[in-house]
Structure formats: C-alpha cells, structure tokens
Design an enzyme around this catalytic site. Sequence first.
Site, PDB file in Angstrom:
ATOM      1  N   LYS A 186       9.167 -12.474  -9.039  1.00  0.00           N
ATOM      2  CA  LYS A 186       8.028 -12.323  -8.122  1.00  0.00           C
ATOM      3  C   LYS A 186       7.419 -13.685  -7.815  1.00  0.00           C
ATOM      4  O   LYS A 186       7.177 -14.468  -8.733  1.00  0.00           O
ATOM      5  CB  LYS A 186       6.957 -11.446  -8.775  1.00  0.00           C
ATOM      6  CG  LYS A 186       7.364  -9.995  -8.968  1.00  0.00           C
ATOM      7  CD  LYS A 186       7.204  -9.250  -7.654  1.00  0.00           C
ATOM      8  CE  LYS A 186       7.352  -7.760  -7.795  1.00  0.00           C
ATOM      9  NZ  LYS A 186       6.293  -7.104  -8.490  1.00  0.00           N
ATOM     10  N   CYS A 204     -24.320   1.770  24.920  1.00  0.00           N
ATOM     11  CA  CYS A 204     -24.547   0.860  23.789  1.00  0.00           C
ATOM     12  C   CYS A 204     -24.013  -0.541  24.134  1.00  0.00           C
ATOM     13  O   CYS A 204     -22.852  -0.684  24.533  1.00  0.00           O
ATOM     14  CB  CYS A 204     -23.837   1.396  22.547  1.00  0.00           C
ATOM     15  SG  CYS A 204     -23.844   0.229  21.175  1.00  0.00           S
ATOM     16  N   LYS A 257      13.855  -8.844  -2.379  1.00  0.00           N
ATOM     17  CA  LYS A 257      13.233  -7.602  -2.835  1.00  0.00           C
ATOM     18  C   LYS A 257      12.426  -7.059  -1.659  1.00  0.00           C
ATOM     19  O   LYS A 257      11.463  -7.687  -1.219  1.00  0.00           O
ATOM     20  CB  LYS A 257      12.336  -7.882  -4.044  1.00  0.00           C
ATOM     21  CG  LYS A 257      11.756  -6.625  -4.647  1.00  0.00           C
ATOM     22  CD  LYS A 257      11.138  -6.957  -5.995  1.00  0.00           C
ATOM     23  CE  LYS A 257      10.529  -5.782  -6.710  1.00  0.00           C
ATOM     24  NZ  LYS A 257       9.874  -4.775  -5.966  1.00  0.00           N
ATOM     25  N   CYS A 275     -20.998   5.700  17.261  1.00  0.00           N
ATOM     26  CA  CYS A 275     -22.214   5.624  18.060  1.00  0.00           C
ATOM     27  C   CYS A 275     -21.893   6.378  19.353  1.00  0.00           C
ATOM     28  O   CYS A 275     -20.975   5.997  20.084  1.00  0.00           O
ATOM     29  CB  CYS A 275     -22.546   4.172  18.376  1.00  0.00           C
ATOM     30  SG  CYS A 275     -23.713   4.027  19.734  1.00  0.00           S
ATOM     31  N   CYS A 318     -26.873   3.469  15.007  1.00  0.00           N
ATOM     32  CA  CYS A 318     -26.019   2.374  15.466  1.00  0.00           C
ATOM     33  C   CYS A 318     -26.770   1.055  15.258  1.00  0.00           C
ATOM     34  O   CYS A 318     -27.920   0.921  15.672  1.00  0.00           O
ATOM     35  CB  CYS A 318     -25.681   2.563  16.934  1.00  0.00           C
ATOM     36  SG  CYS A 318     -24.894   1.121  17.661  1.00  0.00           S
ATOM     37  N   ALA A 350      20.553   2.317  28.963  1.00  0.00           N
ATOM     38  CA  ALA A 350      20.788   3.276  30.043  1.00  0.00           C
ATOM     39  C   ALA A 350      22.050   4.104  29.763  1.00  0.00           C
ATOM     40  O   ALA A 350      22.059   5.323  29.929  1.00  0.00           O
ATOM     41  CB  ALA A 350      20.922   2.538  31.369  1.00  0.00           C
ATOM     42  N   GLU A 398      15.677   1.179   0.312  1.00  0.00           N
ATOM     43  CA  GLU A 398      14.259   1.125   0.633  1.00  0.00           C
ATOM     44  C   GLU A 398      14.019   1.493   2.096  1.00  0.00           C
ATOM     45  O   GLU A 398      14.667   0.940   2.990  1.00  0.00           O
ATOM     46  CB  GLU A 398      13.822  -0.321   0.375  1.00  0.00           C
ATOM     47  CG  GLU A 398      12.468  -0.498  -0.174  1.00  0.00           C
ATOM     48  CD  GLU A 398      12.353  -0.292  -1.693  1.00  0.00           C
ATOM     49  OE1 GLU A 398      13.349   0.086  -2.346  1.00  0.00           O
ATOM     50  OE2 GLU A 398      11.244  -0.495  -2.196  1.00  0.00           O
ATOM     51  N   SER A 418      12.726   1.184 -12.768  1.00  0.00           N
ATOM     52  CA  SER A 418      12.081   0.046 -12.129  1.00  0.00           C
ATOM     53  C   SER A 418      12.649  -1.224 -12.736  1.00  0.00           C
ATOM     54  O   SER A 418      13.497  -1.169 -13.626  1.00  0.00           O
ATOM     55  CB  SER A 418      10.580   0.129 -12.303  1.00  0.00           C
ATOM     56  OG  SER A 418      10.302   0.392 -13.639  1.00  0.00           O
ATOM     57  N   LEU A 419      12.192  -2.355 -12.268  1.00  0.00           N
ATOM     58  CA  LEU A 419      12.747  -3.625 -12.728  1.00  0.00           C
ATOM     59  C   LEU A 419      11.706  -4.407 -13.496  1.00  0.00           C
ATOM     60  O   LEU A 419      10.512  -4.333 -13.195  1.00  0.00           O
ATOM     61  CB  LEU A 419      13.190  -4.455 -11.523  1.00  0.00           C
ATOM     62  CG  LEU A 419      14.358  -3.903 -10.708  1.00  0.00           C
ATOM     63  CD1 LEU A 419      14.534  -4.718  -9.441  1.00  0.00           C
ATOM     64  CD2 LEU A 419      15.633  -3.932 -11.525  1.00  0.00           C
TER      65      LEU A 419
END
Length: 672
Positions: A319, A436, A120, A431, A413, A36, A178, A84-85
Amino acid sequence: MIPEKAIIHEVAELREKLRQANHQYYILDNPALTDAEYDVAMRRLVQIEADYPELITPDSPTQRVGAPLEGDFPEAPHLLPMLSLQDVRGDEELLDWEKRIRRHLHVGDEVVFQYVCEPKIDGLAMSLIYENGRFTRGLTRGDGRRGEDITHNLRTIKAIPWQLRLKDAPPLFEARGEVFIARSDFEKLNAQQAAEGKPLYANPRNFGAGSVRQKDPKTTAARPLTFFSYSLGAYEGLKFTTHWQTLETLHEAGFRVNFQKSRICEGIEEVQKFIAEWNIERQNVDYATDGVVVKINDLHLQNELGFVGRNPRWACAFKFAPEEAVTRVLNISVNVGRTGSLTPLAEFEPVEVAGTTVSAATLHNEDELRRKDVRIGDYVVIRKAGEIIPEVVRVVVEKRDGSEREFVFPTECPRCATPVSRGEGESVLRCPNNQCPARLERLLEHFVARGAMNIDRVGEKLIKQFVATGLVKDPADVFTITKEQLLGLERMAEKSAKNVLDSIENAKMPTLARLIYALGIRHVGERTGELIAEKFGSLQALREATLEAIASIHDVGPIAGQSVRGWLDDAENQKILDKMLAAGVVPQQSEARVADERFEGKSFVFTGALDIDRREAERLVKSKGARAAGSVSKKTNFVVVGENAGSKADRARELGVTILTEAEFLEMIKAD
Ligand code: IVH
C-alpha cells in the site's frame, strides 16, 4: 410464424457478430465495428426476436437486462473462501514478508523467487462461476465464506462474458476479480449529477457498491461498470504451473486482464522497482488503485506456502502512503444549490492532500453529516475521493477536548430566510423560494457555463453583482443588460464592459440542446438536452409538446419528462423564454460539425509519456470524429508516440501504421 432456415441462420450470425464485437470493444479495447454498425446489427436482432419470440434464448445479446429481483439477495457459499491480503507498507515490511516466505520454505537468499506484480484495483471483489463454459452465478465477497448472489446485475456488465471463449469448456471455472467504474466515467457522472442539481456520488467505490446491489438490473445496466479479472478461483479440467498462465487463460477465456500494467519480476529488487514506477504511473491510469499486489508466480510454491488466518502467505498488498491529511474544521456552512438543495460544507484549515491544497469539503447532506458526526472544532481526516474531490473520511475522536460544537442545521434558507423543507423520500433539505438570491446565482452560473450558453466573460463575481443590484432577476435579463448598467457596477471599465457585452451577444445563437440544458431544469443534463432537441427540433415545438411525447423519448423517461413539462407550464418560465426570444436569442437546430477527413472515422492510439493529458488528447480526436483505441492493429490509422514508447510503437512499425510525434499530432489538431 415459423421461422425459415435463413432467419435462424441470420440470428445465429448476428449473435456471433455482436458477441465478437463486444469482446473486441470491452476486452481487447480494439473495436471491430463502428457504433453505427453495432446498432444496425442489434436492431436487426431485436426486430427478428420480436417477430419470432420462439427464437429468443437467455444468452442472446438482447437479453443483458433481465427481470428485477423480488425479495432479498439470496446468499450462497463460496466454492473456495474469498480471502484478503496482508497489507505491507514501505520497503522494510516488504522485505520482512519475503523473509517469512524463506523461513517457511527453509531456503536462503540464494533462491530468487519469481513474482507477479499487479496493480491493486480499488473496486469490489466478485466471484464468477462458469459451469460447462456458461456463466451461472456471480457472488459478492460477503464475509469471505458466503456471498450475495447478484448474478442478474453482473450479467449486464459487458466486460463479463456469458460464455467462456475456451475451445473445450471446462466443467468448472471460477473467475475472480474486481468490478469498478473508470475514473473518467465517474467524473462525467458526477458532472452530470451536478448539472441536474442532484447530489454527487461520494467516490467510485461507493458508486460501484451501490450499483451492483440494485434490485432492478436495468439500473445496473445503465451504469458504466467494468471488470478486471486477476485470479482463478475453483476450476476443473485444466492444468497450470504458474499464476501468469492462469492470467493468460482468463484473458483467452474472454476476460479483461491488466497485462498492460502487470509484470513478472525476478527477485524482490525488481518488485521494488515495479512499485516505484507504479507509484508514478498510477496517476495516469483511468481506474482507482491503492497499491500493488505481489504474488509468488509458481503455483506449486503457493500451495506449499498456504495460509495464515485469512491471508495467503504467497501474496501481499503493497500500500502506498495514504493520500490523507488531518486538519481542523473551522466552520460548517450551508450552500444553497440551483434547485434549492442545502448542502453542508466543512471549511477547514488549508491542508495539502495528494499535491493540492484543500480548504473545504462537502458533507453531502444532513444524514451524512450526522453519520460522520462532524462538529465545528473537530480534527478530521481528509482524503481525495477518487483522487479528485476532497472528502471527510472521519473525525479523529481522540482529539476532542469538549470545546467542539455540534452543527445545527438551519430551518430557514441561510440566504433568503424562507423555511426549508424536505421532499418526500429525499435526504436533501431544500429552499423552496424560486426567487432566492443564492439559487439565482447558482442558476446563472450554470446558465453561462461552458457546455450551456457559454458566456465566458460573465463569471461568478459579476453574477453576484448582477443579483445584488437587482439588474438580473432571471436568465433572460442577461440579454437585456446595457452598457450604462454595466458601467454602474463596481470596477467595470469601458473595455471590460464591451467584452462582457460582446460575449453575451455571441451567445445569442445557442443550439437548442444547449439552451434546454442551460435553463437548469431539474433532471435535465447535457445528454437529455440533446435528446429532447433532436426529437422536437425547435423551441416552439417543444413548448407545445405533450408530457407523453417528451417522456416517451428513449433515455429521457417520465421523471425528466415531467420536470421539463412542469417547467414549461410555469407562467414565470414562459415569460423568461418570451423575454429571451424578444432579446434576440435564436436557438439553432444543431451544432454542425464540419467533417474533417483527416480525422473522420480514423483510429488513433496514444502511447508513451505525452505532455498533453492523454484523456484530453482522446477527447480532441473524438470531437473530430475519430476513435481512440488502446491497442495497435491493422485498422489503426495513427499511433502518437511519446517518450519511452514501447511495444505499441514497435507494432505500429511492423504493421506500417503512420507514427506521429506529439508535436506532429498537435500540429495536425491545430491545423483546421
Ligand atoms: S489477488 C487471496 N489481485 O484486494 C486473495 N486481489 O486486499 C487474492 N484486489 O481481496 C486476491 N486487485 O478484492 C488480487 N490484482 C489483484 C487485486 C486484488 C485488487 C483486491 C481483492 C482482494 C483485496 C485484498
């Protein structure tokens, strides 16, 4: 009007106050102003700038959203290539990586390297350039040498400062890091998409990539993106000897740095320990991560180690075993959604991924199905997107033997055989039949759900029976069902019939907001329901409202506005509302929250390993009017400590903040 000195002074003060509040909120995770208070300051600044447009500066906090981009994204070269790694998997590869470092530096095992281990982050790499302290350009990675200039969108992300907070602004400063969306925000967004009958976003990464590549920064601004910085790119006028120091400077300069989950490790064994711990801890954090980045801390050594190809020798990305599995597609079926959208669903042999068994995954729409070229009988790689929703990553084409069958998308359908059609500019087939049975089932499931009418005794199975027997033809019919009718249904005894009727009876006083949401109007999620209810106050007033009045509500807009007005104008829908009212449904103004002084306006910090899910704990305190913060300060009222609570518990003791055990906290929440 020429602004008076006092006004100029006030503007400067308001801007500083808002900037500081942003920093406290987005970077330090320790809000200094209530929502607020923030709103009041922002509104005052907007008002003054409207009265005195000459006072508007491009760096005013009111100017986060600039003009849309015309034409393509311009490209620009990176000051230093964005590399990059090297990926390493498993202990052996990690040790090999260290061996190569030793070989390159001609040192033996007697030398112990200092490493920095960082989570990572699975987001989108960005380069942010600051010239003389001011944010002047933001680039994507692109091909590593040149990136796309998306400055106009990056300026809308509140965790990206416009001005460095360093005392002496360096002439050049490039923060790399990132952009990503928190997992909880992503889940919320997808729940909202589902509630509004819109297609789901595939995963947090795709969502982030789509968000930063918008022409209109307004779209990016509306998306809850954030930014973690993890390295300094080009810079001038500063000196460092370690990577950790650069992280500290990035933090000082106003960036979010993941100190909480990063660590300096002495030697590779400590790195291994960190990796093992992180493999467990990563389940508890609110961002997607796919490993650990290990970096040599000493910048001098980094320099000496240099690069091989596109990878630095001094860092690697450890990884974890991918949370993927291979299984066979048994069938592709088509789901009909509430709004008639047809979604292909791959049904496969049950397989375990990341701890749970999955047997189906959505293929989103026909385009996606064709792009991935999934066929019945194919072996496919399954992954948990954002570690939650299963998705088909790709087909294992090598395993095809010619027996696979291409899926033919139905032209009718699958439930009611009405020819399907594709809306203009849409990738979804629909549809169009309002009657339906599949659409009705989905609508009823939405109608009774928690957050909507909350009729908890009416579940999927019962809804199927309601529709199959023709007892329920629209949501209003739920309220006129009799006991006799219920007892006529399969496996329905006296007791359960009574429970069902009680639960329907209890739902007759929904808030207006919930009722609007429950009706399943396209583009109307919970929040839109609340905004509309707030504006009109009663169902009658809403039924009489003009399109302009609905569409002009801030954050509702013309698309949802038109959808609501269109829904209300439909004669069938008017009958549904009349029937509901006649059956005794009485929408209430709003859900009054009874103020609980123990929680109202208080601030909670949770730390250590808790049995209760942390997000659930935070949701609980917020629902009672309290705040959940990430760090302990003088303003913290309670610190809830789990097992192995570390520095936050110490800090709480230092500051004399009340400490609660988890059991005490649960008692407090329960005792209403
Ligand atoms: S350092 C020379 N630190 O992962 C490259 N990268 O696979 C220096 N990433 O390009 C990058 N979290 O986009 C670094 N803590 C972290 C990271 C991180 C995510 C991304 C980054 C990088 C990619 C490499």
